[in-house]
Enzyme design. Structure first.
Site, PDB file in Angstrom:
ATOM      1  N   GLN A   1      -4.076  -1.581  10.143  1.00  0.00           N
ATOM      2  CA  GLN A   1      -4.014  -2.930   9.583  1.00  0.00           C
ATOM      3  C   GLN A   1      -4.485  -3.970  10.599  1.00  0.00           C
ATOM      4  O   GLN A   1      -4.036  -3.990  11.741  1.00  0.00           O
ATOM      5  CB  GLN A   1      -2.571  -3.253   9.152  1.00  0.00           C
TER       6      GLN A   1
ATOM      7  N   ASP B   1     -10.884   3.033   5.244  1.00  0.00           N
ATOM      8  CA  ASP B   1     -11.348   1.649   5.158  1.00  0.00           C
ATOM      9  C   ASP B   1     -12.868   1.566   5.153  1.00  0.00           C
ATOM     10  O   ASP B   1     -13.442   0.525   4.824  1.00  0.00           O
ATOM     11  CB  ASP B   1     -10.805   0.829   6.333  1.00  0.00           C
TER      12      ASP B   1
ATOM     13  N   LYS C   1       0.826  -1.208   0.000  1.00  0.00           N
ATOM     14  CA  LYS C   1       0.000   0.000   0.000  1.00  0.00           C
ATOM     15  C   LYS C   1       0.860   1.258   0.000  1.00  0.00           C
ATOM     16  O   LYS C   1       0.584   2.222  -0.731  1.00  0.00           O
ATOM     17  CB  LYS C   1      -0.929  -0.010   1.216  1.00  0.00           C
TER      18      LYS C   1
END
Length: 332
Positions: free
Chosen positions: A120, A143, A76
């Site tokens: 994460q 997210d 990412k």
């Protein structure tokens, strides 16, 4: 066939074939190519925002030293660099407490150069993951997990949308798969994929059925699907008998196969990539499979492969969400 007798000869009259009814090869929906197109659009947007003094920024929080998570987060960060997005990776120790991690998030919430915050998962057992995720400002929640963004999505209001479900919709739209009026069946009801993708399909005027572990006569329902989205986390679960011929099959699952017996159950000679899979498994002792049995794709009209289907869209949509967050925060 029909046998026709004649005084001078006996010949066979074969039935005429209707080309419209002849089977055709299923269409592969290339997620890698679609993700590349989205990234190119994001890169152009980033350049425009940066030229006006609004360079988008993403912070990735990686707790501990999980190898798989490290690879994913670094991918990412690398993508951010390629597209011109400012990025920073924070790596708190594995023994961090919930309160200490909340302080890290509070600092990122306060920073004006950070438009998106990615935490994460999974987090260590001692950390309250829900508290941490909910502490991210909704406007920086790239997210799309925050309850406020979830509520806005349900009501059709502008919101940051979970990346994988958003990627599913992009695959369908950019592949010219008709969503409006279609019967979409979603296998899975998770907060991350199943529920949000169902809402997004409804917003595109599909008729949506959600199935789960308690659904009765599952195959009878999945066979009704024009669009079948599999997101249940069970390797090769969806069999050919569960899919109506010509359906579009979107395989969200990513499962690692390491057992030889399991490999033999899933991969067979009639599958186009069997030799490639066999070589990979022989050399590395592992290969990836989705939630859909590969032989099922032969029955589909269109399908997403694993790997190379939905997976690449997740990072692409994260980049798109970061740019969207920057625009929304700065009203540009």
């Amino acid at each position: 066939m029909e046998i026709v007798a004649d005084w001078d000869a006996v010949f066979i009259v074969l039935p005429r074939y209707d080309k419209r009814k002849m089977p055709t090869a299923p269409r592969l929906l290339d997620g890698t190519a679609i993700a590349a197109a989205i990234k190119a659009e994001v890169q152009k947007d980033v350049a425009g925002l940066t030229s006006r003094g609004h360079r988008p920024g993403l912070a990735a929080v990686l707790v501990g030293n999980d190898p798989a998570s490290e690879i994913y987060v670094r991918a990412k960060v690398k993508t951010c660099e390629q597209l011109g997005i400012f990025s920073q990776m924070l790596t708190p120790p594995a023994d961090i407490s919930t309160e200490e991690l909340l302080a890290v998030i509070a600092d990122l919430n306060a920073r004006d150069d950070i438009d998106g915050i990615l935490v994460q998962l999974p987090l260590p057992a001692q950390v309250d993951a829900r508290r941490v995720l909910n502490s991210v400002l909704p406007e920086k929640d790239v997210d799309g997990f925050h309850p406020i963004n979830t509520g806005r999505l349900q009501q059709g209001q502008p919101a940051l949308t979970p990346c994988t479900p958003a990627g599913v919709i992009e695959i369908l739209k950019r592949s010219n798969i008709a969503i409006e009026g279609a019967h979409a069946v979603v296998l899975g009801r998770s907060d991350i994929v199943g529920k949000p993708v169902s809402v997004l399909l409804l917003q595109q005027n599909a008729t949506v059925t959600i199935c789960h572990s308690k659904t009765r006569d599952l195959a009878a329902i999945t066979r009704q699907a024009d669009i079948l989205v599999a997101a249940i986390g069970k390797p090769a679960f969806v069999s050919p008998e569960m899919v109506q011929p010509g359906a579009t099959v979107i395989d969200v699952g990513i499962n690692r196969v390491t057992d030889a017996t399991e490999f033999a159950r899933i991969f067979t000679h009639e599958q186009p990539d069997f030799e490639k899979r066999k070589k990979q498994f022989s050399e590395k002792g592992t290969t990836l499979v989705g939630d859909v049995h590969p032989s099922t794709f032969l029955r589909a009209g269109a399908y997403t492969p694993v790997p190379g289907g939905v997976g690449p869209l997740t990072i692409a949509m994260l980049m798109a969400n970061t740019v969207r967050a920057a625009r929304m925060r700065r009203a540009v």
